[in-house]
Design a protein around this motif. Structure first.
Motif, PDB file in Angstrom:
ATOM      1  N   VAL A  54      47.259  54.704  73.179  1.00  0.00           N
ATOM      2  CA  VAL A  54      48.478  55.368  73.971  1.00  0.00           C
ATOM      3  C   VAL A  54      48.064  54.978  75.389  1.00  0.00           C
ATOM      4  O   VAL A  54      49.107  54.987  76.129  1.00  0.00           O
ATOM      5  CB  VAL A  54      48.312  56.915  73.851  1.00  0.00           C
ATOM      6  N   ALA A  68      47.721  62.374  70.307  1.00  0.00           N
ATOM      7  CA  ALA A  68      46.635  61.620  70.295  1.00  0.00           C
ATOM      8  C   ALA A  68      45.471  62.385  70.230  1.00  0.00           C
ATOM      9  O   ALA A  68      44.872  62.861  71.151  1.00  0.00           O
ATOM     10  CB  ALA A  68      46.577  60.774  71.324  1.00  0.00           C
ATOM     11  N   GLU A  69      44.638  62.320  69.235  1.00  0.00           N
ATOM     12  CA  GLU A  69      43.266  63.101  68.926  1.00  0.00           C
ATOM     13  C   GLU A  69      42.204  62.311  68.892  1.00  0.00           C
ATOM     14  O   GLU A  69      41.000  62.662  69.324  1.00  0.00           O
ATOM     15  CB  GLU A  69      43.163  64.193  67.552  1.00  0.00           C
ATOM     16  N   MET A  86      53.312  60.952  73.586  1.00  0.00           N
ATOM     17  CA  MET A  86      52.417  60.365  72.724  1.00  0.00           C
ATOM     18  C   MET A  86      51.055  61.165  72.850  1.00  0.00           C
ATOM     19  O   MET A  86      50.060  61.168  71.900  1.00  0.00           O
ATOM     20  CB  MET A  86      52.297  59.179  72.446  1.00  0.00           C
ATOM     21  N   TYR A  87      50.754  61.454  74.132  1.00  0.00           N
ATOM     22  CA  TYR A  87      49.365  62.054  74.407  1.00  0.00           C
ATOM     23  C   TYR A  87      49.112  63.403  73.612  1.00  0.00           C
ATOM     24  O   TYR A  87      48.068  63.968  73.456  1.00  0.00           O
ATOM     25  CB  TYR A  87      48.865  62.168  75.640  1.00  0.00           C
ATOM     26  N   LEU A 131      43.056  56.497  69.074  1.00  0.00           N
ATOM     27  CA  LEU A 131      44.709  56.794  69.512  1.00  0.00           C
ATOM     28  C   LEU A 131      44.989  56.985  71.241  1.00  0.00           C
ATOM     29  O   LEU A 131      45.801  56.567  71.559  1.00  0.00           O
ATOM     30  CB  LEU A 131      45.283  58.143  68.680  1.00  0.00           C
ATOM     31  N   LEU A 132      43.738  57.568  71.493  1.00  0.00           N
ATOM     32  CA  LEU A 132      43.840  57.845  72.884  1.00  0.00           C
ATOM     33  C   LEU A 132      43.745  56.571  73.833  1.00  0.00           C
ATOM     34  O   LEU A 132      44.673  56.397  74.565  1.00  0.00           O
ATOM     35  CB  LEU A 132      42.503  58.890  73.356  1.00  0.00           C
TER      36      LEU A 132
END
Length: 452
Positions: A348, A339-340, A335-336, A344-345
């Motif tokens: 995750v 992830a932007e 998922m990384y 999100l980072l």
């Protein structure tokens, strides 16, 4: 009237240190007020929290060292490789020394050497010095602590083993939760050299006090394990007639090698993100202090699984809990790639921390169930930990090398995810949790000890 025997020199030296520090009286007072198993557990938690916090802050050092000395990311990541690969012989040796001479001697020496490594790291000017002082002294010795302390705690508890091991492993997530932001704040404020002095000196003193309070097993204080029965400690006494399960006997069982392979592959997976999560976030445009906070998010989330997985492993078994942990870890790693944003980072990273914490914390429970308390648990866990150390070394180093080759972390992330998924066949081949008898048992029973 009997002979008067003198204690060995190492015993007299340690007793002198404890008298000087006032720890002998403290040990007596604590043993009379609480069951000493909780004191051993608390001491282990202190040591692991401080040492893990220092180890997990490696990613925060990458950019400051790159900017000051011009070292490449791959060259700096080789220190991460040395941190774990140098720990393999150290862990095996420390496991043997602890089983034969006791934790009370081994752990204070390790704490002193680790603290010395932190102080010497503050004087680094050459890359080889960084490799030696931080990679070997700080990192290599650091790695021995988890293997020794988690195995020791299982010997102090007959009941609530899962709770005790869970709390010990949770402390390895609590340390980075506190120290990673502290490193991230101190390095830009005062520089990375003073940071190692400001954290190393008080942290080393705190770990040393905790190490001097540790004992290898209940027999060292002529008591029983928490929740144990009269004579439980007799196995650890030199008067015991029961032959120990030897390491050679354990190594004849394929489960022993499966557990090593599982730990190796799981560590290949999560070591890439532990070492390179902060640089990955910086490449995505995240500010430095916010990027350092991702380490806290991972370690903070891992506290829940580090604490809960040993309890669930005691009830459900290792196959179920390891399968769950490895699936969560591998999915989170992939998922990384998408992830932007900062949100999100962090999201995750929380998921990744839950999987990471569950990957390793059930091993002491499985060793106790598979091989029994008559086995050399320190040496067994040291061998498994060595497999994990090789995985951590390869994953962290190859993550930097693949970045240098491709200019991004895409290949590194795919390698990390596939490493975790490759462990599933070994996990599903582990014995079921039904039988209460250990896989390997002594050939004779101990002499009965009359209760008084």
């Amino acid at each position: 009237r009997g002979r008067v025997t003198r204690r060995p020199l190492r015993g007299r030296l340690l007793a002198g240190v404890e008298r000087t520090a006032g720890l002998g009286f403290l040990t007596l007072a604590l043993s009379r007020r609480w069951h000493y198993a909780w004191v051993v557990m608390a001491g282990a938690m202190v040591i692991l929290a401080v040492s893990a916090g220092v180890r997990w802050s490696f990613g925060i050092l990458v950019y400051p060292l790159h900017e000051q000395f011009g070292w490449s990311v791959g060259a700096i990541s080789f220190a991460y490789f040395l941190m774990f690969i140098s720990a393999v012989p150290l862990v095996l040796m420390a496991g043997w020394l602890t089983d034969n001479f006791g934790l009370r001697l081994v752990m204070p020496v390790g704490v002193v050497l680790l603290t010395l490594g932190m102080l010497l790291t503050a004087s680094v000017t050459q890359l080889w010095q960084f490799y030696l002082f931080y990679g070997v002294l700080v990192g290599g010795i650091n790695m021995t602590f988890t293997a020794l302390l988690s195995a020791t705690v299982t010997r102090w508890f007959h009941r609530r083993v899962g709770l005790a091991v869970g709390l010990v492993f949770a402390s390895t997530g609590l340390g980075p939760l506190v120290l990673a932001p502290l490193f991230g704040w101190l390095i830009p404020s005062v520089g990375w050299r003073p940071t190692f002095l400001l954290i190393g000196i008080p942290g080393g003193l705190l770990m040393l006090v905790a190490a001097l309070l540790l004992r290898s097993h209940p027999g060292a204080l002529v008591t029983v394990a928490y929740g144990g029965y009269t004579g439980y400690w007799r196995h650890w006494s030199r008067r015991s007639a029961a032959p120990s399960v030897t390491l050679r006997m354990v190594q004849g069982d394929r489960t022993f090698w499966f557990l090593i392979a599982i730990h190796f592959l799981g560590c290949v997976g999560h070591s890439v993100l532990i070492a390179h999560l902060v640089p990955l976030a910086l490449l995505k445009g995240v500010p430095g202090l916010v990027a350092a906070g991702l380490i806290s998010a991972v370690s903070g989330a891992s506290i829940a699984s580090r604490f809960g997985i040993p309890i669930l492993t005691e009830r459900w078994g290792g196959r179920a809990t390891l399968t769950l942990a490895f699936l969560v870890q591998s999915v989170a790693i992939l998922m990384y790639l998408g992830a932007e944003s900062v949100f999100l980072l962090y999201l995750v990273s929380i998921l990744f921390g839950l999987g990471l914490g569950g990957e390793m914390s059930g091993f002491p429970i499985m060793n106790r169930r598979y091989y029994g308390t008559a086995a050399p648990l320190n040496s067994i866990h040291a061998w498994e930990w060595s497999g994990g150390l090789v995985g951590m070394a390869l994953g962290g180093w190859l993550g930097g090398v693949l970045f240098d080759l491709s200019g991004s972390y895409t290949w590194s992330i795919w390698m990390a995810a596939l490493g975790g998924l490759a462990a599933l066949p070994f996990i599903l081949s582990l014995p079921r949790w039904g039988a209460q008898q250990p896989i390997v048992t002594p050939t004779e029973k101990a002499e009965p000890v009359p209760s008084s």
